[in-house]
Write an enzyme that holds these catalytic residues in place. Structure first.
Site, PDB file in Angstrom:
ATOM      1  N   GLU A  93      53.554  30.783  44.524  1.00  0.00           N
ATOM      2  CA  GLU A  93      52.272  29.802  44.957  1.00  0.00           C
ATOM      3  C   GLU A  93      51.719  29.136  43.892  1.00  0.00           C
ATOM      4  O   GLU A  93      50.869  28.170  43.984  1.00  0.00           O
ATOM      5  CB  GLU A  93      51.473  30.725  45.862  1.00  0.00           C
ATOM      6  CG  GLU A  93      50.341  31.320  45.198  1.00  0.00           C
ATOM      7  CD  GLU A  93      50.966  32.576  44.620  1.00  0.00           C
ATOM      8  OE1 GLU A  93      52.202  32.994  44.727  1.00  0.00           O
ATOM      9  OE2 GLU A  93      50.072  33.571  44.122  1.00  0.00           O
ATOM     10  N   GLU A 128      45.674  42.932  43.882  1.00  0.00           N
ATOM     11  CA  GLU A 128      45.459  44.296  43.234  1.00  0.00           C
ATOM     12  C   GLU A 128      45.932  45.289  44.462  1.00  0.00           C
ATOM     13  O   GLU A 128      45.042  45.460  45.515  1.00  0.00           O
ATOM     14  CB  GLU A 128      44.053  44.502  42.898  1.00  0.00           C
ATOM     15  CG  GLU A 128      43.984  45.972  42.549  1.00  0.00           C
ATOM     16  CD  GLU A 128      44.770  46.535  41.340  1.00  0.00           C
ATOM     17  OE1 GLU A 128      44.990  45.787  40.162  1.00  0.00           O
ATOM     18  OE2 GLU A 128      45.303  47.834  41.536  1.00  0.00           O
ATOM     19  N   CYS A 144      54.170  39.747  44.574  1.00  0.00           N
ATOM     20  CA  CYS A 144      53.528  40.666  43.196  1.00  0.00           C
ATOM     21  C   CYS A 144      52.768  42.117  44.067  1.00  0.00           C
ATOM     22  O   CYS A 144      53.621  42.746  44.363  1.00  0.00           O
ATOM     23  CB  CYS A 144      52.679  39.886  42.527  1.00  0.00           C
ATOM     24  SG  CYS A 144      52.154  40.700  40.899  1.00  0.00           S
ATOM     25  N   ILE A 146      52.292  38.047  36.751  1.00  0.00           N
ATOM     26  CA  ILE A 146      51.007  38.433  36.294  1.00  0.00           C
ATOM     27  C   ILE A 146      50.770  39.752  36.626  1.00  0.00           C
ATOM     28  O   ILE A 146      50.700  40.354  37.762  1.00  0.00           O
ATOM     29  CB  ILE A 146      49.738  37.740  36.890  1.00  0.00           C
ATOM     30  CG1 ILE A 146      50.164  36.049  37.052  1.00  0.00           C
ATOM     31  CG2 ILE A 146      48.536  38.023  36.719  1.00  0.00           C
ATOM     32  CD1 ILE A 146      49.211  35.335  37.822  1.00  0.00           C
ATOM     33  N   ARG A 147      50.754  40.616  35.530  1.00  0.00           N
ATOM     34  CA  ARG A 147      50.763  42.216  35.645  1.00  0.00           C
ATOM     35  C   ARG A 147      51.575  42.628  36.648  1.00  0.00           C
ATOM     36  O   ARG A 147      51.138  43.352  37.698  1.00  0.00           O
ATOM     37  CB  ARG A 147      49.257  42.571  35.998  1.00  0.00           C
ATOM     38  CG  ARG A 147      48.203  42.286  34.987  1.00  0.00           C
ATOM     39  CD  ARG A 147      46.761  43.029  34.844  1.00  0.00           C
ATOM     40  NE  ARG A 147      46.248  42.532  36.384  1.00  0.00           N
ATOM     41  CZ  ARG A 147      45.940  41.513  36.578  1.00  0.00           C
ATOM     42  NH1 ARG A 147      45.839  40.527  35.612  1.00  0.00           N
ATOM     43  NH2 ARG A 147      45.400  41.151  37.782  1.00  0.00           N
ATOM     44  N   HIS A 180      54.748  35.181  41.270  1.00  0.00           N
ATOM     45  CA  HIS A 180      53.736  34.417  41.866  1.00  0.00           C
ATOM     46  C   HIS A 180      54.255  32.763  42.375  1.00  0.00           C
ATOM     47  O   HIS A 180      54.184  31.910  41.591  1.00  0.00           O
ATOM     48  CB  HIS A 180      52.647  34.065  41.271  1.00  0.00           C
ATOM     49  CG  HIS A 180      51.442  35.380  41.363  1.00  0.00           C
ATOM     50  ND1 HIS A 180      50.523  35.530  42.364  1.00  0.00           N
ATOM     51  CD2 HIS A 180      51.689  36.517  40.568  1.00  0.00           C
ATOM     52  CE1 HIS A 180      49.889  36.474  42.046  1.00  0.00           C
ATOM     53  NE2 HIS A 180      50.599  37.132  40.993  1.00  0.00           N
TER      54      HIS A 180
END
Ligand code: GLN
Length: 190
Positions: free
Chosen positions: A173, A47, A79, A135-136, A171
């Site tokens: 990973e 975040e 991200c 993811i978002r 992502h």
């Protein structure tokens, strides 16, 4: 060669595990002194507002920014890590490194499709598509001079590089495909 993973929040151990699988000496970075001797740093997803607060608290912004700008440290932001690397963030004036001339949009895919997987064409990684987990995720709304777009999705850049700074919306990973980490280690870290 030693690569650090910013270990304040987010997908830290997954990145460390990929680096170890590639045979790279990988360490967690929490404080400025952990940057000593590093050739590269990964800022993982998480975040970005939280990462910004923690990087401020641990006084990491200036040492990371200086090392990257002086060419001593290569950076890979994924991200939220891409948001941290960007020069501009649409609608937010949150702390960031500003080491790559891109404008990013946070949570760019909206609420309904906030997480998804797709096969991306990433020519620098070869002809095989890359399974990308979003993811978002942010995307890149604008690129400045010296920034090369390495992959796009639905017409929006989602991976880019400017010299020693590499960013991706997704992502890498979270899958078994290590080509993107290998690209960072072999082509971006000098
Ligand atoms: N939505 C997060 C942000 O804006 C990023 C999400 C992620 O890193 N997976 O900071």
């Amino acid at each position: 060669m030693r690569i650090g993973v910013l270990a304040l929040q987010g997908a830290v151990s997954e990145h460390l595990a990929v680096l170890e699988k590639l045979g790279v000496d990988a360490v967690r970075v929490k404080k400025p002194e952990h940057l000593e001797g590093l050739s590269g740093l990964i800022i993982p997803g998480g975040e970005s507002t939280t990462l910004g607060k923690l990087m401020t608290k641990y006084e990491l912004f200036s040492p990371v920014r200086e090392r990257v700008q002086q060419g001593k440290l290569a950076l890979f932001g994924t991200c939220a890590g891409m948001i941290m690397a960007a020069r501009e963030i649409v609608g937010y004036d949150q702390p960031r490194l500003g080491v790559i001339d891109i404008t990013v949009r946070r949570n760019a895919y909206g609420r309904q499709v906030d997480s998804f997987e797709t096969d991306l064409e990433i020519p620098v990684l070869g002809p095989e598509p890359f399974r990308a987990v979003f993811i978002r995720a942010p995307y890149i709304e604008k690129v400045g001079t010296g920034v090369e777009v390495l992959a796009s999705h639905d017409g929006h850049p989602v991976m880019a590089q400017s010299g020693n700074v590499l960013v991706a919306s997704f992502h890498p990973e979270l899958t078994e495909d290590y080509r993107l980490h290998r690209y960072f280690v072999q082509q971006v870290v000098k």
